[in-house]
Design an enzyme around this catalytic site. Structure first.
Site, mmCIF file in Angstrom:
data_model
loop_
_atom_site.group_PDB
_atom_site.id
_atom_site.type_symbol
_atom_site.label_atom_id
_atom_site.label_comp_id
_atom_site.label_asym_id
_atom_site.label_seq_id
_atom_site.Cartn_x
_atom_site.Cartn_y
_atom_site.Cartn_z
ATOM 1 N N HIS A 132 0.803 -1.241 0.017
ATOM 2 C CA HIS A 132 0.141 0.086 0.106
ATOM 3 C C HIS A 132 0.913 1.089 0.048
ATOM 4 C CE1 HIS A 132 -2.729 3.158 1.394
ATOM 5 N NE2 HIS A 132 -3.862 2.255 0.696
ATOM 6 N N GLU A 167 -4.384 2.152 -7.379
ATOM 7 C CA GLU A 167 -4.699 3.255 -6.411
ATOM 8 C C GLU A 167 -4.054 4.225 -6.627
ATOM 9 O OE1 GLU A 167 -6.780 1.560 -2.302
ATOM 10 O OE2 GLU A 167 -4.628 1.789 -2.205
HETATM 11 P P1 PGA Z 1 -9.840 5.701 0.658
HETATM 12 O O1 PGA Z 1 -8.459 4.850 0.721
HETATM 13 O O2 PGA Z 1 -10.917 4.894 0.069
HETATM 14 O O3 PGA Z 1 -9.882 6.392 1.978
HETATM 15 O O4 PGA Z 1 -9.409 6.881 -0.377
HETATM 16 C C1 PGA Z 1 -8.325 3.820 -0.069
HETATM 17 C C2 PGA Z 1 -7.066 3.085 0.243
HETATM 18 O O5 PGA Z 1 -6.124 3.671 0.698
HETATM 19 O O6 PGA Z 1 -7.089 1.723 0.067
#
Ligand code: PGA
Length: 261
Positions: free
Chosen positions: A101, A172
């Site tokens: 992540h 992401e």
């Molecule tokens: P968010 O985070 O939905 O709060 O934008 C997503 C993530 O970091 O996995």
């Protein structure tokens, strides 16, 4: 073959013990399994034991709520202070693990070499990795997203010493996380197609049904409806909205499009 879609809640470090157990119980009580959909929640490590007790029946069925971790040790159980081993995760019926992540790459200085070891450890021990990739804002603005994502994939998956049964890639964009801003639908579709193409080259023997590309970054109960219609969006990694029972259950229901591919 139909790919099941994935709705994964990344609880980050938002919830404490009482709130985490209460949310897990509420989700178990009110979740209505949707066809071709897998729901996974990823609490903080110390909550996994208590929450695995809340989910035992649901662990038996692929339509229930399954458990994932937010990280995994790169090593087998042993002298690794502060790490959580794959064997304990398996004991807790934790069958998924978020790896790489952006908050861990940045906040914990996780390198590609380290992430590769974690991916190998997960795959060799029956834990499905949810491997996160995504570009920072300056890369997006200079239109270098595809090259950046491809470099993130090849950095860990070239000469990879294991063959994944199942692999989940979470796209992401870093600038979309927690910002209430998302890329356009066509941008998401383009990146997901590019990821699929890169992975087919990196893992020619892994069937395409075993690889899923999900989107994460400011997913909510409303914007998920149009994103799930994109052919290459196989589900979502949901942060903030996954710690609200109402929002997360709405995302689950609103992501249940008639399956077309
Ligand atoms: P968010 O985070 O939905 O709060 O934008 C997503 C993530 O970091 O996995």
């Amino acid at each position: 073959m139909k790919k099941s879609r994935l709705i994964i809640g990344n609880w980050k470090s938002y919830l404490g013990l009482a709130d985490g157990i209460a949310l897990a119980k509420a989700l178990v009580d009110h979740h209505v399994p949707q066809a071709n959909q897998i729901v996974v929640i990823c609490p903080q490590f110390p909550l996994l034991g208590a929450i695995s007790q809340v989910l035992p029946f649901h662990q038996q069925t692929s339509n229930g709520i399954l458990l994932g971790s937010q990280d995994i040790s790169a090593w087998d159980a042993g002298a690794h202070t502060g790490d959580v081993s794959h064997s304990l995760l398996s004991d807790l019926c934790c069958h998924y693990s978020i790896i790489g992540h952006s908050e861990r790459r940045q906040g914990n200085q996780e390198t590609d070499a380290m992430l590769k070891e974690k991916l190998v450890m997960a795959i060799n021990n029956g834990i499905t990795p949810i491997f996160c990739v995504g570009e920072p804002l300056n890369v997006y603005q200079s239109k270098q997203t595809l090259a950046f994502i491809e470099a993130q994939l090849t950095a860990v998956f070239s000469d990879f010493p294991a063959i994944p049964d199942q692999l989940i890639i979470a796209y992401e964009p870093i600038w979309a996380i927690g910002s209430n801003i998302i890329p356009s639908l066509s941008e998401i579709e383009t990146v997901h197609q590019h990821i699929n193409k890169a992975l087919q080259q990196l893992f020619p023997v892994t069937p395409s049904e075993s690889i899923r590309v999900i989107y994460g970054g400011s997913v909510n109960a409303d914007n998920c409806k149009s994103m799930i219609q994109q052919p290459s969006v196989d589900g979502f990694l949901v942060g903030r909205a996954s710690i609200s029972e109402l929002d997360f259950l709405s995302i689950i229901v609103n992501s249940n499009k008639e399956f077309t591919s």
